[in-house]
Design a protein around this motif. Structure first.
Motif, PDB file in Angstrom:
ATOM      1  N   THR A  57       0.859  -1.223  -0.122  1.00  0.00           N
ATOM      2  CA  THR A  57      -0.018   0.003   0.057  1.00  0.00           C
ATOM      3  C   THR A  57       0.769   1.299  -0.117  1.00  0.00           C
ATOM      4  O   THR A  57       1.711   1.375   0.829  1.00  0.00           O
ATOM      5  CB  THR A  57      -0.991   0.093   1.278  1.00  0.00           C
ATOM      6  N   TYR A  68       1.318   5.496   0.037  1.00  0.00           N
ATOM      7  CA  TYR A  68       0.763   6.722   0.401  1.00  0.00           C
ATOM      8  C   TYR A  68       1.332   8.028  -0.217  1.00  0.00           C
ATOM      9  O   TYR A  68       2.326   7.781  -0.464  1.00  0.00           O
ATOM     10  CB  TYR A  68       0.847   6.825   1.881  1.00  0.00           C
ATOM     11  N   ASP A  69       0.624   8.864  -0.461  1.00  0.00           N
ATOM     12  CA  ASP A  69       1.173  10.215  -0.868  1.00  0.00           C
ATOM     13  C   ASP A  69       1.691  11.130   0.396  1.00  0.00           C
ATOM     14  O   ASP A  69       1.378  10.375   1.715  1.00  0.00           O
ATOM     15  CB  ASP A  69       0.408  10.985  -1.713  1.00  0.00           C
ATOM     16  N   GLY A 108      -0.727  11.283   3.312  1.00  0.00           N
ATOM     17  CA  GLY A 108      -0.858  10.129   3.936  1.00  0.00           C
ATOM     18  C   GLY A 108      -2.230   9.488   3.391  1.00  0.00           C
ATOM     19  O   GLY A 108      -2.616   8.510   3.937  1.00  0.00           O
ATOM     20  N   ARG A 109      -2.588   9.977   2.429  1.00  0.00           N
ATOM     21  CA  ARG A 109      -3.713   9.395   1.657  1.00  0.00           C
ATOM     22  C   ARG A 109      -3.256   8.077   0.801  1.00  0.00           C
ATOM     23  O   ARG A 109      -2.167   8.198  -0.014  1.00  0.00           O
ATOM     24  CB  ARG A 109      -4.265  10.333   0.658  1.00  0.00           C
ATOM     25  N   PRO A 110      -3.921   7.035   1.021  1.00  0.00           N
ATOM     26  CA  PRO A 110      -3.527   5.898   0.078  1.00  0.00           C
ATOM     27  C   PRO A 110      -3.822   6.070  -1.435  1.00  0.00           C
ATOM     28  O   PRO A 110      -4.779   6.578  -1.520  1.00  0.00           O
ATOM     29  CB  PRO A 110      -4.410   4.805   0.697  1.00  0.00           C
ATOM     30  N   HIS A 136      -0.636   5.925   9.293  1.00  0.00           N
ATOM     31  CA  HIS A 136      -0.228   5.003   8.268  1.00  0.00           C
ATOM     32  C   HIS A 136       1.362   4.672   8.278  1.00  0.00           C
ATOM     33  O   HIS A 136       1.831   3.596   7.668  1.00  0.00           O
ATOM     34  CB  HIS A 136      -0.439   5.128   6.723  1.00  0.00           C
TER      35      HIS A 136
END
Lengths: 261, 261
Positions: free
Chosen positions: A230, A232-233, A236-238, B98
């Motif tokens: 996974t 993330y940018d 913190g957005r996946p 995350h």
DNA sequence: TAGTGGTCTAGACCACATG
DNA sequence: ATGTGGTCTAGACCACTAT
């Protein structure tokens, strides 16, 4: 003092004194970075011998016309890369080589390209589907919500190497199959202005199912290397969930670790 | 200015203002590190919300009675850990979580212990042997020179998990089998004053041979996860070569990557 | 005792993002 | 135009290592 050559010890003398660094104060690239690059190049080319080197920071800063913090910042960046080691009361030494690259969040495409393997990609699926539970959880979406599913088969020298499954949030990116086959997903993300920040990976192994074996040109039950990731940018957005399988006979993960200190 | 509460935007206000940090100038632990630890704790405990935070560095340094470079050094260390993100012209934000741990040069023993798996180790071989070619090359020794060969079987809950083969330069360490079974090799190296600096790893997969299967309580042909590793101390001297196999059904590598920027 | 890196200060100016 | 982080300076004192 600072006479070199009056001590012929095992420790090498700072060959640094004979090096001159070209620092351009007009350049937009920071001075510490210019210095770090030139130091790294000197190490890379063996001008700075591994083992022992790099006489004190104060002299160096005077000689370069820089402040000591700036010189330290340059040195620190190379320490972080594992090229140099500092020892209080002793000095800064060039590490005895063996240093390669740290593990990067690179795509398989980049890996293979860097290895000169001339990868090719075939997009097998590229469609919007309801998100499976695990994928929805990883991407922070509602289960059953729409996600883009991408399935690709990667080859080198005409031989299958990996089966790549990727799920992306809808609308994140225009996933043109032709471009995907030409350039790799991660590069497309970068080009779209999405800066990757971190990723969580799990690497394992299992035996190939009959279907997987057929697609990868392996025998059923052959060992496969598996990876789930996974990404993330920087908010913190996946942005991507991937589940990949690799032919263990043709691919392995190879990387360098640095110990946190 | 700096009035909080007059803007109810989506971006969270700096809850930081209500936090007070206890900085002890008499402590041997550096101020920037004290600050970093307390910031990290605040993030960890959710006191500093992910999303948006951390009003400007100048105010912060004034409020804490520290210089701006010191505050920057603290913040930078958390940026390096992936907990914070800086944006020029915007501010410093707490990453949307995350974030787990970066991949560490940890031993399997530590991994399992951290996971509460209560590992046990059985030393199968612990003897001096002539170095095989590959091992000699990895450790920088003459082929056929003496090396210490260590072979261990690791179990959790009584079930075999991994077969660990390690080669070490002779005389590096007193390899007492009893201590090895109690504490793990990497911990023994640390205790002996050997500070690991970096390692080169290759992770792959293959099918179990009959012998391996018998030892790991798997079926012949079962998928195994393999890892070869050469570890170096901070002078660049190789201190260990390991070739390990794991039951893929019971173990996988799980880690976090941060993208270099 | 001398030399090294480790930490810290109190400023300064610049580049970039935002309103 | 304003506010942010990014870079840089010219010192200072301390802790550790070696001789």
């Amino acid at each position: 003092m600072a006479k070199t050559g009056d001590r012929a010890r095992a420790a090498a003398e700072p060959a640094l004194s004979t090096l001159d660094f070209a620092l351009d104060r007009g350049s937009p690239v920071p001075l510490y970075h210019q210095l770090a690059q030139q130091l790294e190049a000197a190490i890379e080319h063996g001008v700075l011998a591994p083992g022992n080197l790099l006489g004190n920071e104060v002299d160096l800063s005077v000689r370069l016309g820089l402040s000591r913090p700036t010189v330290r910042q340059a040195i620190q960046s190379l320490v972080d890369k594992g090229l140099l080691v500092r020892r209080r009361g002793v000095g800064t030494q060039v590490v005895h080589s063996h240093v390669r690259r740290p593990l990067e969040l690179s795509s398989l495409y980049d890996d293979l390209e860097a290895a000169g393997q001339g990868p090719t990609t075939q997009v097998v699926r590229n469609e919007t589907v309801p998100a499976p539970a695990g994928v929805a959880a990883a991407l922070g979406l509602a289960e059953g919500g729409e996600v883009v599913l991408l399935e690709r088969l990667r080859r080198t020298h005409g031989q299958p190497v990996a089966l790549l499954g990727n799920y992306l949030p809808p609308g994140l990116l225009d996933l043109d199959s032709a471009r995907l086959e030409a350039t790799g997903l991660y590069r497309m993300l970068r080009t779209a202005g999405i800066t990757l920040h971190s990723a969580r990976q799990t690497v394992g192994a299992r035996s190939a199912t009959a279907q997987e074996a057929a697609r990868l040109d392996e025998k059923e039950g052959a060992a496969l290397l598996t990876m789930q990731r996974t990404a993330y940018d920087d908010t913190g957005r996946p942005v991507e969930y991937g589940t990949h399988i690799y032919r263990a006979s043709r691919y392995s993960f190879d990387f360098q670790l640095l110990v946190r200190s």
